[in-house]
Design a protein around this motif. Sequence first.
Motif, short mmCIF file in Angstrom:
data_model
loop_
_atom_site.label_atom_id
_atom_site.label_comp_id
_atom_site.label_asym_id
_atom_site.label_seq_id
_atom_site.Cartn_x
_atom_site.Cartn_y
_atom_site.Cartn_z
N ASN A 30 0.84 -1.19 0.00
CA ASN A 30 0.00 0.00 0.00
C ASN A 30 0.88 1.24 0.00
N ALA A 31 0.36 2.31 -0.58
CA ALA A 31 1.05 3.59 -0.53
C ALA A 31 0.98 4.12 0.89
N PRO A 32 1.98 4.89 1.31
CA PRO A 32 1.98 5.43 2.68
C PRO A 32 0.75 6.28 3.01
N ALA A 33 0.14 6.92 2.01
CA ALA A 33 -1.02 7.77 2.26
C ALA A 33 -2.29 6.96 2.51
N GLY A 34 -2.24 5.66 2.26
CA GLY A 34 -3.43 4.83 2.48
C GLY A 34 -4.55 5.23 1.55
N ARG A 36 -6.08 8.16 1.57
CA ARG A 36 -6.19 9.62 1.42
C ARG A 36 -5.94 10.03 -0.03
N TYR A 37 -6.68 11.06 -0.47
CA TYR A 37 -6.54 11.59 -1.82
C TYR A 37 -5.43 12.63 -1.88
N VAL A 47 -0.11 14.98 0.26
CA VAL A 47 -0.23 13.68 -0.39
C VAL A 47 -0.03 13.91 -1.88
N ILE A 48 1.02 13.31 -2.45
CA ILE A 48 1.29 13.49 -3.88
C ILE A 48 0.61 12.36 -4.66
N PRO A 49 0.49 12.50 -6.01
CA PRO A 49 -0.31 11.55 -6.80
C PRO A 49 0.06 10.08 -6.65
N ASN A 50 1.31 9.75 -6.33
CA ASN A 50 1.68 8.34 -6.22
C ASN A 50 1.42 7.78 -4.82
N GLY A 51 0.76 8.59 -3.94
CA GLY A 51 0.40 8.11 -2.62
C GLY A 51 1.46 8.30 -1.56
N ARG A 52 2.54 8.92 -1.92
CA ARG A 52 3.57 9.19 -0.93
C ARG A 52 3.27 10.49 -0.19
N LEU A 53 3.86 10.64 0.97
CA LEU A 53 3.65 11.83 1.79
C LEU A 53 4.89 12.69 1.75
#
Length: 128
Positions: A30-34, A36-37, A47-53
């Motif tokens: 899973n991306a770190p952002a879970g 979240r959009y 939160v950037i488009p690839n799900g990283r913070l």
Amino acid sequence: MKHLSFTISIILLMLYFSGNCQQDKIWIANAPAGSRYCKIDKTGKTVIPNGRLVEPEGVSYQVAPHPFGLTLSPDDKIAVTANSGTNPLSITIIRDINSKNPKIIQVPPGGHSDRGVIESVFMGLAIS
């Protein structure tokens, strides 16, 4: 005798690995952002488009979209970004980056770029 000890070693290894393999485990990345959009949060975690913070240290300056190229002047007083990817293709010049009120200049200003001029910048930047 040598052949027998090799065979016993292989059997013991097979028994060891067969007992340690768990077929029923499922691994999910899973991306770190879970869930979240994408969201820009200037005071916290973006939160950037690839799900990283992203949680920057220091001072942040807003520039045009897609600043894929970046360079600093030798005296660390000017930063320039090449903003490419989608229109407007541009560069952003940040003067006096160490002051409380840096001057941010967008070239060209506004939402449209000159055809064939800024498109050739892409990521190649240098300050002398």
